[in-house]
Write a protein that holds these residues in place. Structure first.
Motif, short mmCIF file in Angstrom:
data_model
loop_
_atom_site.label_atom_id
_atom_site.label_comp_id
_atom_site.label_asym_id
_atom_site.label_seq_id
_atom_site.Cartn_x
_atom_site.Cartn_y
_atom_site.Cartn_z
N ARG A 95 70.09 55.09 54.86
CA ARG A 95 70.30 53.71 54.44
C ARG A 95 69.09 53.21 53.68
O ARG A 95 68.02 53.83 53.70
CB ARG A 95 70.62 52.81 55.63
CG ARG A 95 69.55 52.70 56.67
CD ARG A 95 70.11 52.00 57.91
NE ARG A 95 70.77 50.75 57.56
CZ ARG A 95 71.64 50.13 58.37
NH1 ARG A 95 71.94 50.65 59.55
NH2 ARG A 95 72.21 48.98 58.01
N ASP A 99 68.26 47.24 53.50
CA ASP A 99 69.41 46.98 54.37
C ASP A 99 69.28 47.87 55.60
O ASP A 99 70.16 48.66 55.92
CB ASP A 99 70.71 47.28 53.62
CG ASP A 99 71.95 46.98 54.46
OD1 ASP A 99 71.87 46.12 55.35
OD2 ASP A 99 72.98 47.65 54.24
N GLY A 101 69.05 47.17 58.85
CA GLY A 101 69.71 46.83 60.10
C GLY A 101 68.74 46.57 61.24
O GLY A 101 69.16 46.32 62.37
#
Length: 258
Positions: A95, A99, A101
């Motif tokens: 990822r 972004d 998380g």
């Protein structure tokens, strides 16, 4: 090479695990700048196959979460971590750092080795890392950078980019300014010619030598030799050099007392 998943060692994989300028030697020297302990959890931005993360976990006992956009790197990295018995310490995800998380203040520190050259708008990158780190945490950046006075016209492909449109080199001053704008204080900075000179001398000496069982072509692709030659030429011309910045997010207690 005579290894199987039960007998493989991290050292055997060094030629393909840490493909930043200086390789394992640079990793050892630079991670010494961070307070890595068994209780810490660090973020590896642009982790590749996870070689630096596994080295840190094995040497210091820390946990490392690595993020990278290359799915094949991450999948290989997960397999190798399993072979080396490091899955409890090293967690790799495919990822973007933009972004991730991750929650606010989730990590005890972070490093980024040779990933920023592919990320435009570094202000957003630095702001996101600042958000993810706990107060007082360190952020170590080690990237290929462009000397301020250098000719910006490079010959491609290069190890991080096959063409100019995906290459986002910046100067050391740009990194420092961006980190400060994100709220970091700069503790150390510099162009690491001490690491680069010996590394590129070895690269030059190895040209034309018989290939080793493990070599960077495995991870860099069929044009690895051309990429390496172009990087070496750019370094010799003074167009690129590895730069290091050690930055720190302010501690809440320090902010309160001021």
């Amino acid at each position: 090479m005579g290894f199987n998943p039960d007998t493989l060692t991290a050292d055997a994989l060094t030629p393909v695990e840490e493909f930043h300028i200086g390789g394992r030697g640079a990793t050892e020297a630079l991670l010494e700048l961070l307070a890595l302990t068994e209780d810490s959890h660090f973020l590896d931005i642009g982790c590749g196959t996870g070689g630096t993360a596994r080295f840190a976990a094995a040497k210091y006992g820390c946990k490392v979460t690595g993020v990278d956009l290359s799915a094949n790197y991450v999948e290989v990295g997960k397999t190798v971590s399993h072979w080396l018995g490091l899955t409890s310490k090293v967690h790799l995800e495919c990822r973007s750092i933009l972004d991730s998380g991750l929650e606010d203040g989730a990590m005890d520190g972070a490093w980024m080795f040779h990933a920023g050259m592919n990320i435009p708008g570094k202000e957003s990158l630095f702001a996101e890392v600042h958000r993810i780190l706990k107060p007082g945490s360190a952020f170590l950046v080690y990237d290929v950078m462009r000397p301020a006075e250098a000719d910006a016209t490079l010959t491609y492909p290069l190890p991080w980019a096959s063409s100019e449109d995906i290459s986002h080199l910046e100067t050391l001053d740009t990194y420092v300014t961006g980190l400060e704008a994100a709220g970091f204080a700069i503790e150390a900075q510099g162009i690491r010619l001490d690491i680069a000179d010996s590394f590129f001398d070895k690269v030059e000496a190895a040209e034309g030598a018989a290939g080793a069982p493990l070599h960077l072509g495995i991870v860099m692709g069929a044009d690895a030799r051309e990429k390496t030659a172009n990087l070496l030429a750019a370094y010799r011309r003074g167009q690129v050099a590895p730069g290091m910045v050690l930055a720190r997010k302010a501690d809440d207690n320090m902010e309160t007392s001021q």
